[in-house]
Structure formats: C-alpha cells, structure tokens
Design a protein around this motif. Structure first.
Motif, short mmCIF file in Angstrom:
data_model
loop_
_atom_site.label_atom_id
_atom_site.label_comp_id
_atom_site.label_asym_id
_atom_site.label_seq_id
_atom_site.Cartn_x
_atom_site.Cartn_y
_atom_site.Cartn_z
N VAL A 7 0.87 -1.17 0.00
CA VAL A 7 0.00 0.00 0.00
C VAL A 7 0.91 1.22 0.00
CG1 VAL A 7 -1.89 1.20 1.16
CG2 VAL A 7 -1.72 -1.30 1.30
N GLU A 8 1.12 1.77 -1.18
CA GLU A 8 2.10 2.84 -1.40
C GLU A 8 1.55 3.77 -2.48
OE1 GLU A 8 4.76 5.36 -1.65
OE2 GLU A 8 5.51 3.78 -0.35
N ASP A 9 1.58 5.08 -2.22
CA ASP A 9 1.02 6.02 -3.19
C ASP A 9 1.97 6.38 -4.33
OD1 ASP A 9 2.70 7.44 -1.50
OD2 ASP A 9 1.44 9.21 -1.42
N SER A 10 3.24 6.12 -4.18
CA SER A 10 4.21 6.41 -5.25
C SER A 10 4.34 5.18 -6.14
CB SER A 10 5.57 6.76 -4.65
OG SER A 10 6.58 6.69 -5.63
N PRO A 11 3.90 5.27 -7.41
CA PRO A 11 4.00 4.11 -8.30
C PRO A 11 5.44 3.59 -8.44
CG PRO A 11 2.58 5.77 -9.27
CD PRO A 11 3.22 6.40 -8.06
N SER A 12 6.41 4.50 -8.48
CA SER A 12 7.80 4.05 -8.65
C SER A 12 8.29 3.31 -7.40
CB SER A 12 8.72 5.22 -8.98
OG SER A 12 8.72 6.18 -7.94
N GLN A 13 7.96 3.82 -6.22
CA GLN A 13 8.38 3.12 -4.99
C GLN A 13 7.64 1.80 -4.84
OE1 GLN A 13 8.51 5.53 -1.45
NE2 GLN A 13 9.53 7.20 -2.52
N ALA A 14 6.36 1.78 -5.20
CA ALA A 14 5.60 0.52 -5.14
C ALA A 14 6.21 -0.52 -6.07
CB ALA A 14 4.14 0.78 -5.50
N ALA A 15 6.63 -0.10 -7.26
CA ALA A 15 7.24 -1.03 -8.22
C ALA A 15 8.57 -1.56 -7.71
CB ALA A 15 7.43 -0.34 -9.57
N ILE A 16 9.37 -0.71 -7.09
CA ILE A 16 10.66 -1.14 -6.54
C ILE A 16 10.44 -2.15 -5.43
CG2 ILE A 16 12.66 -0.38 -5.18
CD1 ILE A 16 12.48 2.28 -6.83
N ILE A 17 9.54 -1.83 -4.50
CA ILE A 17 9.25 -2.75 -3.39
C ILE A 17 8.71 -4.06 -3.93
CG2 ILE A 17 7.80 -3.12 -1.35
CD1 ILE A 17 8.02 -0.04 -0.86
N SER A 18 7.82 -3.99 -4.92
CA SER A 18 7.25 -5.20 -5.51
C SER A 18 8.32 -6.09 -6.11
CB SER A 18 6.22 -4.81 -6.58
OG SER A 18 5.69 -5.94 -7.19
N ASP A 53 2.64 2.57 3.62
CA ASP A 53 3.21 3.90 3.84
C ASP A 53 2.28 4.64 4.79
OD1 ASP A 53 4.71 6.21 3.64
OD2 ASP A 53 4.35 6.52 1.51
N LEU A 54 2.81 5.64 5.49
CA LEU A 54 1.97 6.40 6.41
C LEU A 54 1.18 7.49 5.70
CD1 LEU A 54 4.20 6.87 9.58
CD2 LEU A 54 2.28 5.32 9.23
N VAL A 55 1.83 8.19 4.80
CA VAL A 55 1.19 9.29 4.10
C VAL A 55 0.82 8.82 2.70
CG1 VAL A 55 1.44 11.67 3.32
CG2 VAL A 55 2.56 10.94 5.44
N LEU A 56 -0.47 8.71 2.43
CA LEU A 56 -0.94 8.18 1.16
C LEU A 56 -1.74 9.27 0.44
CD1 LEU A 56 -1.93 4.79 2.72
CD2 LEU A 56 -0.11 5.12 1.05
N LEU A 57 -1.15 9.79 -0.62
CA LEU A 57 -1.73 10.91 -1.34
C LEU A 57 -2.30 10.45 -2.68
CD1 LEU A 57 1.16 13.48 -0.80
CD2 LEU A 57 -0.88 13.14 0.62
N GLY A 58 -3.33 11.15 -3.12
CA GLY A 58 -3.90 10.90 -4.44
C GLY A 58 -3.10 11.63 -5.50
N SER A 59 -3.50 11.48 -6.75
CA SER A 59 -2.78 12.12 -7.85
C SER A 59 -2.86 13.65 -7.76
CB SER A 59 -3.31 11.64 -9.19
OG SER A 59 -4.70 11.91 -9.27
#
Length: 131
Positions: A7-18, A53-59
C-alpha cells in the motif's frame, strides 16, 4: 512464499518494493485503489503481510488514506493474523512509536537497504505465521 500487499502512493516506490519482494520468492500485489475499504482490500487480496506507507496521497496531492488507520483496521479485521510493516519516509521516533502503538509489527524508514526490508518481512512472517 507469502502474499505481500503493498500500500504505497508512489508508483515508482511501489514497483521497486514489488520487485524486491518478488525476487525474494514472495507474491507481491500493489494496492492501486486506496479508496476501497480495508475489509474489501483484505478479502480481495488475502495477504499474509501488508507493507504500508503512512502518508498516502492521491494524484492531486491530497491525502486519500491514513497509514495509521489502515494499520489499525488490518489488525482488527484480521484478528492479528495479517502482519503489518509500516514503510515510511517519516523517520522520527514519534512516528515509529505511534505506528507500533497502532498495531504495526515493525517500522522501516525510507530509504531502506534491501536486506533490511527482507529481514523485517521474514521476522514478521515468522512471528505471525511461523513461516
């Protein structure tokens, strides 16, 4: 192998973690719709562990979800059977302590070393599921 929900709002960070999780032999899933309720998310993905992530922002840059609230709800709904690791750039002691008080099994500050992430995942899985 564990089902890992990211659960991550940054697509790039989510992809790296994935990718890190996948290379370690787990099955990662990125939660792309943060507006769904936690019950629906848990029943859809059936994770063994959630990385949040703690801070989850929309686009639009506005908050769409609160990582602390997600942590509490995951623990309540799963009856503590799903592990939760907070992975956040908020590295202050207060955020880490509050995350643990909200039910998180671990707190990992970004940026993190790959070994640190995998170590925390393994520790939490062992503690929760004996995996």
């Amino acid at each position: 192998m564990a089902n890992v929900l990211i659960v991550e709002d940054s697509p790039s960070q989510a992809a790296i973690i994935s990718e890190i999780v996948k290379e370690a032999g787990h099955a990662p899933t990125i939660c792309k719709d943060l507006t769904k309720g936690v019950l629906q998310i848990l029943s859809t993905f059936q994770p063994d562990i959630v990385l949040v992530d703690l801070v989850l922002l929309g686009s639009d840059g506005k908050p769409v979800a609160d990582g602390f609230q997600i942590c509490r709800e995951v623990k309540r709904i799963s009856k503590n059977k799903v592990g939760v690791v907070v992975v956040s750039s908020k590295g202050d002691q207060m955020s880490a302590e509050w995350a643990i008080m909200q039910g998180a099994d671990a707190f990992l500050q970004k940026p993190f070393a790959v070994d640190a992430l995998l170590g925390v995942i393994d520790e939490v899985l062992e503690a929760i599921h004996g995996k």
